[in-house]
Design a protein around this motif. Structure first.
Motif, short mmCIF file in Angstrom:
data_model
loop_
_atom_site.label_atom_id
_atom_site.label_comp_id
_atom_site.label_asym_id
_atom_site.label_seq_id
_atom_site.Cartn_x
_atom_site.Cartn_y
_atom_site.Cartn_z
N ILE A 168 0.84 -1.21 0.00
CA ILE A 168 0.00 0.00 0.00
C ILE A 168 0.87 1.26 0.00
O ILE A 168 0.58 2.23 -0.71
CB ILE A 168 -0.95 0.00 1.21
CG1 ILE A 168 -2.02 -1.10 1.02
CG2 ILE A 168 -1.62 1.36 1.38
CD1 ILE A 168 -2.94 -1.27 2.21
N LEU A 169 1.96 1.24 0.78
CA LEU A 169 2.85 2.41 0.83
C LEU A 169 3.53 2.65 -0.52
O LEU A 169 3.65 3.80 -0.97
CB LEU A 169 3.89 2.23 1.93
CG LEU A 169 3.38 2.33 3.37
CD1 LEU A 169 4.49 1.98 4.36
CD2 LEU A 169 2.84 3.72 3.65
N ILE A 170 3.97 1.57 -1.16
CA ILE A 170 4.62 1.72 -2.47
C ILE A 170 3.62 2.21 -3.51
O ILE A 170 3.91 3.13 -4.28
CB ILE A 170 5.25 0.38 -2.92
CG1 ILE A 170 6.41 0.01 -1.99
CG2 ILE A 170 5.74 0.48 -4.37
CD1 ILE A 170 7.02 -1.35 -2.28
N LEU A 171 2.42 1.63 -3.51
CA LEU A 171 1.39 2.07 -4.45
C LEU A 171 0.99 3.52 -4.17
O LEU A 171 0.71 4.28 -5.09
CB LEU A 171 0.16 1.16 -4.35
CG LEU A 171 0.35 -0.28 -4.82
CD1 LEU A 171 -0.96 -1.06 -4.66
CD2 LEU A 171 0.82 -0.35 -6.26
N GLY A 172 0.96 3.89 -2.89
CA GLY A 172 0.65 5.27 -2.53
C GLY A 172 1.70 6.22 -3.06
O GLY A 172 1.38 7.30 -3.59
N ALA A 173 2.97 5.84 -2.95
CA ALA A 173 4.05 6.69 -3.48
C ALA A 173 3.95 6.82 -4.99
O ALA A 173 4.14 7.91 -5.55
CB ALA A 173 5.41 6.10 -3.09
N LEU A 174 3.62 5.71 -5.66
CA LEU A 174 3.47 5.75 -7.12
C LEU A 174 2.28 6.62 -7.53
O LEU A 174 2.34 7.37 -8.51
CB LEU A 174 3.30 4.34 -7.66
CG LEU A 174 4.50 3.40 -7.49
CD1 LEU A 174 4.13 1.97 -7.88
CD2 LEU A 174 5.67 3.89 -8.33
N ALA A 193 1.25 9.07 -5.90
CA ALA A 193 1.54 10.45 -5.50
C ALA A 193 2.41 11.19 -6.50
O ALA A 193 2.58 12.40 -6.39
CB ALA A 193 2.23 10.45 -4.13
N PHE A 194 2.96 10.48 -7.50
CA PHE A 194 3.83 11.13 -8.47
C PHE A 194 3.15 12.35 -9.09
O PHE A 194 3.72 13.44 -9.14
CB PHE A 194 4.20 10.15 -9.59
CG PHE A 194 5.51 9.44 -9.36
CD1 PHE A 194 6.53 9.54 -10.27
CD2 PHE A 194 5.70 8.67 -8.22
CE1 PHE A 194 7.74 8.88 -10.06
CE2 PHE A 194 6.89 8.01 -8.00
CZ PHE A 194 7.92 8.11 -8.93
N ALA A 195 1.94 12.16 -9.60
CA ALA A 195 1.25 13.24 -10.31
C ALA A 195 0.91 14.41 -9.39
O ALA A 195 1.28 15.54 -9.68
CB ALA A 195 -0.02 12.70 -10.97
N GLY A 244 2.80 5.34 -12.79
CA GLY A 244 2.46 4.96 -11.42
C GLY A 244 0.98 5.00 -11.16
O GLY A 244 0.42 4.14 -10.46
N MET A 245 0.29 5.98 -11.74
CA MET A 245 -1.15 6.12 -11.54
C MET A 245 -1.91 4.96 -12.18
O MET A 245 -2.78 4.35 -11.56
CB MET A 245 -1.62 7.45 -12.13
CG MET A 245 -0.99 8.66 -11.50
SD MET A 245 -1.28 10.13 -12.47
CE MET A 245 -3.06 10.07 -12.60
N VAL A 246 -1.59 4.67 -13.45
CA VAL A 246 -2.28 3.60 -14.17
C VAL A 246 -2.04 2.26 -13.50
O VAL A 246 -2.98 1.49 -13.22
CB VAL A 246 -1.79 3.54 -15.64
CG1 VAL A 246 -2.35 2.31 -16.34
CG2 VAL A 246 -2.20 4.79 -16.39
N ILE A 247 -0.79 1.96 -13.25
CA ILE A 247 -0.44 0.60 -12.82
C ILE A 247 -0.79 0.36 -11.36
O ILE A 247 -1.14 -0.77 -10.99
CB ILE A 247 1.04 0.33 -13.13
CG1 ILE A 247 1.23 0.38 -14.66
CG2 ILE A 247 1.49 -1.02 -12.59
CD1 ILE A 247 2.65 0.29 -15.13
N SER A 248 -0.76 1.39 -10.53
CA SER A 248 -1.17 1.19 -9.13
C SER A 248 -2.65 0.80 -9.06
O SER A 248 -3.02 -0.08 -8.28
CB SER A 248 -0.90 2.45 -8.31
OG SER A 248 -1.62 3.56 -8.80
#
Length: 395
Positions: free
Chosen positions: A6-12, A14-16, A109-113
């Motif tokens: 969840i933290l990694i997906l959250g960081a990904l 958060a890129f945008a 990151g947005m798409v793949i998360s």
């Protein structure tokens, strides 16, 4: 889904928002550095939204065909290089071009998360995870403008993009060592040649399209606020750049709190039920904001109350709209996520540009675009619910 994922997906995810919120306090400094006005600097924001919209369409089919990790790492790498290019921009034109490339990398990151969540969870589970991701993603607009304001004052606007370079490099390391492939090996992988046909099916699905646009236009209202708030807060009402983040962060805190309440409410009510109620809160707050801004009040606080309610309601609208749209997509989850993101940020680019076009030296343009988004969101939510009820009756 474990906390590390969840933290990694959250960081990904958060890129945008991080690449947007972080540099907002630098708008006045960039306008001075490039010998232009903030209206032209806002083009760097609009082109970023455009890049996010276009880029997602490429990542979706690739992620469905080759898995999640390879395109994700490629996107993170592109974001890193483009962020470094932004920091050395000698002109506004250079910065605009680099921001477009940065968006093409960041949207991975947005798409793949979203696709990873869909791989692992059902509709209710997805809504809960999306709400938890909002906690991580929501820290970006709380911390980024405050830190951005400090960096601008101490080291200049270039330092913002150097910090983004370091963040994306760390995220790439986290993906490499902490995020395994989530696309099941036995699941059919559609060929890239069928990408357009896949997108055509998604766009002809009225239920998917309705939920995607409901979330997309709600996001457009948020980005109208993001595009307009530096002028309204800093220029119009004289808020210091280093204090801008506190106001911006208070709205983000409301967004996070609502998302966590939403996660708890999902235990009793489904995402569609909660979405149908939250859109009305968004509309009423937006109309109130428009009414107050038209009075041209001398104090800022009357605007802040409806603005807080409006942005907070998105903590319920966005995760539930995404969960409803992604439900049951299966093998085409990557393409569905890409379509969802493309629609969201395509509309967001238009909304951000519209705020600039309507600029008249007041808060009215920002409030007008937000309230218009509220009207459209309610209209879409109501019509989509009717489509869903009709399918239940027919089924």
């Amino acid at each position: 889904m474990n906390l590390r994922t969840i933290l990694i997906l959250g960081a990904l995810s958060a890129f945008a928002p991080l690449a947007i919120d972080f540099y907002l306090p630098g708008f006045p400094a960039m306008a001075t550095a490039f010998g232009t006005d903030e209206k032209h600097v806002q083009l760097t924001l609009a082109v970023y939204f455009l890049g996010l919209s276009i880029g997602q369409l490429a990542y979706g089919p690739v992620a469905d065909r080759f898995g999640r990790r390879v395109p994700l790492l490629a996107g993170v790498g592109l974001f890193t290089v483009a962020s470094l290019a932004c920091s050395f921009a000698p002109s506004l034109e250079w910065l605009i071009a680099a921001r477009f490339v940065q968006a093409l990398g960041g949207c991975a990151g947005m798409v793949i998360s979203r696709a990873v969540v869909s791989d692992k969870c059902d509709a209710v589970g997805s809504a809960k995870v999306f709400s938890q991701l909002m906690l991580v993603v929501g820290l970006a607009p709380i911390l980024a403008p405050m830190l951005g304001g400090v960096l601008v004052n101490l080291y200049g606007w270039h330092s913002i993009f150097i910090a983004l370079t370091l963040f994306s490099a760390m995220a790439g390391i986290a993906v490499t060592f902490g995020l395994p492939e989530s696309l099941p090996a036995h699941q059919p992988r559609p060929p890239l040649s069928g990408a357009l046909r896949q997108y055509g099916r998604l766009l002809s699905d009225r239920l998917f399209l309705g939920h995607a646009l409901t979330g997309g236009i709600a996001i457009a209202g948020m980005f109208a606020y993001i595009a307009g708030s530096p002028f309204v807060f800093i220029k119009l009402y004289g808020v210091p750049a280093e204090h801008y983040g506190w106001l911006f962060g208070s709205n983000a805190a409301g967004f996070i709190l609502t998302a966590q309440v939403n996660a708890r409410l999902l235990a009793k009510r489904g995402p569609a039920f909660l979405l149908a109620r939250a859109v009305w809160v968004y509309l009423l707050a937006g109309l109130t904001l428009l009414g107050i801004s038209s009075l041209h009040t001398e104090q800022l606080w009357p605007l802040l109350v409806p603005l807080f309610i409006c942005i907070s309601s998105l903590g319920c609208i966005l995760p539930n709209a995404s969960a409803c749209a992604m439900n049951g997509q299966g093998a085409r989850a990557g393409s569905a996520s890409a379509t969802l993101g493309c629609l969201q940020f395509g509309v967001a680019a238009a909304a951000a540009s519209l705020v600039g076009v309507l600029h008249d030296g007041s808060a009215v343009p920002m409030a007008l675009v937000i309230s218009l988004c509220g009207v459209l969101v309610v209209t879409l939510a109501v019509s989509t619910r009717r489509v869903k009820n009709a399918r239940v009756i027919q089924g």
